[in-house]
Design an enzyme around this catalytic site. Structure first.
Site, PDB file in Angstrom:
ATOM      1  N   SER A 226       2.565  -2.809  -0.619  1.00 30.48           N
ATOM      2  CA  SER A 226       1.194  -2.780  -0.341  1.00 30.48           C
ATOM      3  C   SER A 226       0.646  -1.333  -0.540  1.00 30.48           C
ATOM      4  O   SER A 226       0.887  -0.571   0.010  1.00 30.48           O
ATOM      5  CB  SER A 226       0.401  -3.618   0.356  1.00 30.48           C
ATOM      6  OG  SER A 226       0.558  -3.067   1.546  1.00 30.48           O
ATOM      7  N   ASP A 227      -0.953  -1.173  -1.072  1.00 26.94           N
ATOM      8  CA  ASP A 227      -1.542  -0.023  -0.861  1.00 26.94           C
ATOM      9  C   ASP A 227      -1.670  -0.327   0.810  1.00 26.94           C
ATOM     10  O   ASP A 227      -1.596  -1.272   1.452  1.00 26.94           O
ATOM     11  CB  ASP A 227      -2.682   0.155  -1.641  1.00 26.94           C
ATOM     12  CG  ASP A 227      -3.287   1.696  -1.408  1.00 26.94           C
ATOM     13  OD1 ASP A 227      -2.721   2.288  -0.545  1.00 26.94           O
ATOM     14  OD2 ASP A 227      -4.117   2.150  -2.141  1.00 26.94           O
ATOM     15  N   TRP A 228      -2.073   0.860   1.408  1.00 29.85           N
ATOM     16  CA  TRP A 228      -2.086   1.004   2.983  1.00 29.85           C
ATOM     17  C   TRP A 228      -3.291   0.132   3.372  1.00 29.85           C
ATOM     18  O   TRP A 228      -4.479   0.540   3.252  1.00 29.85           O
ATOM     19  CB  TRP A 228      -2.177   2.428   3.376  1.00 29.85           C
ATOM     20  CG  TRP A 228      -0.659   2.973   3.759  1.00 29.85           C
ATOM     21  CD1 TRP A 228      -0.321   3.379   5.011  1.00 29.85           C
ATOM     22  CD2 TRP A 228       0.519   2.985   3.010  1.00 29.85           C
ATOM     23  NE1 TRP A 228       0.881   3.930   5.021  1.00 29.85           N
ATOM     24  CE2 TRP A 228       1.405   3.494   3.893  1.00 29.85           C
ATOM     25  CE3 TRP A 228       0.778   2.387   1.890  1.00 29.85           C
ATOM     26  CZ2 TRP A 228       2.699   3.585   3.331  1.00 29.85           C
ATOM     27  CZ3 TRP A 228       2.042   2.616   1.389  1.00 29.85           C
ATOM     28  CH2 TRP A 228       3.185   3.311   2.176  1.00 29.85           C
TER      29      TRP A 228
END
Ligand code: BGC
Length: 751
Positions: A226-228
């Protein structure tokens, strides 16, 4: 996927834990499975040793700052991009990093996009070729890439909620195409899903995106990270195909996932699959890692060599936009007035998570001093946090600059945007240079006709006012830590510029394709311009631009001749002779644009489907070739939900930009079979368009229309009836259900 042997003995809780971070930059070590270090990226390694954050606030260890993607793309040189990728791999290795979080390959939909400096181009082909080269270079060293931000993440505004509302053909042909290419050609170890939603669904929860398209269609076999902070419902994300949630959240979402499995909301196999993929990645990274951990620093030999590579790359990224009267290159012995604070304090990268702590920074002013005879300097403006000049007023620094310009043979004026004016997290509201800088340029150019402008910026600028004033313009975009030397090399002709724009420079903001649909409102943005992004839009509407996509001058000149096309199963092969007609050695980037006249579907007037380059001595000539691959000629056929190559004549133009097409030829391409089933809702026109079906329809026509010629009604009956669905023939009292069904059965019969 089958269970990875390393996860076989893990409990459900442990499997869930393997799919979320241990902290900001590492995955968990569990049951003998080693942890992974993932960090930004992409144009340098941002390895934080102490306090961690993801927006560049906390310091990171020194690493080479290569040109960010906006600069690198202007090289149009996959070989060079691959070498930069490999150097990044070596530094990642030295700094103990297993996965470098890049490349960012989103399409620059609008020049106001806040992260455009991290992305390559408005064109998916160029983006895909360069992004793929970067991934292959990096991964060749044994460090994984993270292809991001998947997908349709083309603005920063409201990025964690906003839905990119985009039609399926545009999504495939423009926004997913580069991802597809890089997955196929370079097999990135990981793909990073984005923050935004697509058509209402968070990408982290989008099973169609993460599983159907990415894995089933494109055969991606790595880890989806996932993106952060992009995951808001972990069980939904795992069901959709997310493997690793980053960063760690202290076990909160692991507990939710375990509870979801227990309540039947998430299949245990989905958790097992995600854990197995993370374990497989950890094993791959461990195998690639050196046996002994190093001191976590870029060694001085690498730092030297990489700085030299960063300078070579930066020189190749510089685009000579304008050069009236051959003002450039400058004679090394002459006197130069260097003007502009950015010459002393260069702007060379963008703000946010990609921000690198450089090993050193070369200022253009010093590098020019090393090459020119006599150099005077005046800052001309201040680069304050508010972007305005010092309170003591603008007039005095400007007067000083004018005096210096008058006293020198040439003035070189550095203009551009400050770091705080464009960054991750917000979009720009305009594409203007600061007013005080334009006023300075006006005064200097009035006093010194030999005025050269050098530009630094992450996003496209409105350049009409600069082009009106300056006879020579050198566009550096962002060049990384060694950009200063590269600028000097090009100004003084040690390097003959060969960079090309990877984005159109519009005449004004109101001309841009997404002008009325950017950045959206109420957490939604309509991709109303459809396929018509960048030059596809300006060309379709025949709109003047300041500088076209693909544009870039050289200190020499090139002629194109004898374009020959051949069509085979692999696609169209284009062969062309390029001749250096000037008096310097130089590199020419040849672009191949494809058009399909008389297409059955809406298409941009031309699209980039190939490019190549050649370096020639004065008078030298060479035959160059490029394969315009068959899959790149395909369009997304919405009704069949697949790629289709239309048969017939294609026009291929070899160009020095999208608006400088120098040789054009036509070639026949065999099309893919496309037969859409006929239903009661198919129109007469659709049926008649298929010659085989038309023949069948004629047999039934009499029964359906009762005979008679349409011209009695003063119209072309065939055209008038074309939009009538078969079912409606009954409503006009023609035919009966049985004969219609017989007709449809005939039409759908194979053969
Ligand atoms: C950015 C990513 C980055 C990540 C880690 C996010 O805010 O969108 O590009 O890789 O943070 O810093």
């Amino acid at each position: 996927m089958t269970t990875h042997p390393d996860t076989a003995r893990l409990t459900l809780e442990e499997r869930a834990a393997l799919g979320s971070g241990a902290d900001f930059w590492t995955s968990r070590a569990l049951g003998g499975i080693p942890s992974l270090v993932l960090t930004d990226g992409p144009h340098g390694v941002r390895r934080q040793a102490g306090t961690t954050d993801h927006l560049g606030l906390a310091e990171s260890l020194p690493a080479t700052c290569f040109p960010p993607a906006v600069g690198l793309a202007q090289s149009w040189d996959p070989g060079l991009v691959g070498r930069v990728g490999a150097a990044l791999g070596a530094e990642a290795r030295a700094l103990g990093v297993d996965v470098l979080l890049g490349p960012g390959i989103n399409i620059k939909r609008d020049p106001r996009g806040g992260r455009n400096f991290e992305y390559y181009s408005e064109d998916p082909f160029l983006t895909g070729v360069l992004g793929g080269a970067w991934v292959s270079g990096l991964q060749g060293i044994g460090v994984g890439a993270s292809l991001k931000h998947f997908a349709a993440n083309n603005a920063e505004h409201d990025r964690m909620r906003s839905s990119s509302n985009v039609d399926p053909r545009t999504l495939r042909e423009i926004y997913l195409r580069a991802f597809q290419r890089v997955v196929r050609t370079s097999a990135p170890w990981t793909v990073m899903c984005s923050y935004n939603r697509i058509n209402g669904v968070y990408t982290s929860e989008d099973r169609w995106l993460l599983t159907t398209v990415l894995r089933e269609e494109w055969a991606f076999d790595g880890v989806v990270v996932s993106d952060w902070g992009a995951v808001q419902d972990r069980p939904a994300a795992v069901r959709a195909g997310l493997d690793l949630q980053m960063p760690g959240d202290g076990g909160r979402s692991d507990a939710q996932l375990v509870a979801a499995v227990r309540s039947g909301d998430c299949p245990a196999e989905a958790v097992d699959t995600a854990a197995s993929r993370v374990a497989a990645l950890a094993a791959k990274a461990a195998e690639a890692r050196p046996d002994t951990a190093g001191p976590l620093e870029v060694g001085s030999a690498d730092a030297e060599a990489h700085h030299a590579l960063a300078r070579e790359a930066a020189a190749r990224c510089l685009v000579l936009l304008r050069n009236e009267g051959g003002l450039l290159p400058l004679e090394p012995g002459g006197s130069v007035a260097v003007i502009g604070e950015l010459a002393r304090n260069p702007r060379y990268q963008g703000g946010g998570s990609s921000h690198v702590n450089p090993t050193r920074v070369d200022a253009p002013l010093e590098e020019i001093r090393a090459l020119a005879g006599l150099v005077a300097f005046a800052p001309g403006y201040a680069v304050g946090r508010d972007g305005e000049a010092e309170p003591r007023g603008e007039a005095e620094p400007r007067r000083e600059a004018v005096r210096m310009a008058q006293g020198a043979d040439t003035a070189v004026v550095f203009l551009g945007l400050a770091e705080h004016q464009e960054s991750e997290g917000f979009d720009r509201e305009d594409i203007e240079l600061p007013a005080d800088q334009l006023a300075l340029l006006a005064d200097v150019a009035a006093a010194q006709p030999r005025t050269v402008v050098v530009l630094s910026h992450g996003g496209v600028l409105r350049l009409a006012p600069v082009a009106d004033l300056a006879p020579a313009i050198l566009d550096g975009a962002l060049l990384g830590q060694a950009g200063g030397g590269a600028v000097a090399d090009v100004l003084f002709g040690r390097v003959n510029p060969s960079g090309r724009l990877a984005e159109t420079v519009p005449v004004r903001l109101a001309d841009v394709p997404a002008y009325l649909n950017f950045p959206g409102e109420n957490s939604a943005v309509l991709y109303g311009e459809g396929l018509y992004v960048g030059y596809r839009w300006y060309d379709a509407r025949d709109t003047d631009v300041a500088f076209p996509f693909g544009h870039g001058l050289s200190y020499t000149s090139f002629a194109y001749s004898d374009l020959v096309l051949e069509s085979d199963a692999a696609g169209v092969r284009a062969h062309l002779t390029v001749t250096n007609t000037g008096d310097r050695s130089g590199r020419e980037v040849v672009q191949f644009y494809v058009a399909k006249p008389d297409s059955a579907v809406s298409r941009p007037p031309r699209e980039l489907k190939g490019f190549t380059d050649v370096t020639l001595e004065p008078g030298g000539s060479e035959r160059v070739s490029a394969l315009l691959a068959r899959e790149d000629l395909a369009y997304w056929e919405v009704r069949a939900d697949r790629w289709v190559v239309e048969g017939g004549a294609y026009t291929v133009s070899a160009g020095a930009s999208s608006r400088d097409l120098r040789a054009t030829a036509t070639v026949e391409v065999e099309g893919d079979a496309l037969r859409l089933p006929v239903t009661l809702d198919s129109t007469l026109g659709e049926v008649m368009a298929d010659p085989r079906a038309a023949a069948v329809l004629v047999e039934h026509a009499e029964a359906l229309t009762g005979g008679g010629d349409g011209y009695a009604m003063g119209t072309d009956m065939v055209r008038m009836m074309a939009s009538i669905p078969l079912r409606r023939l009954l409503a006009f009292g023609q035919g009966d259900t049985a004969s219609l069904e017989a007709l449809i059965a005939d039409l759908n019969r194979e053969g």
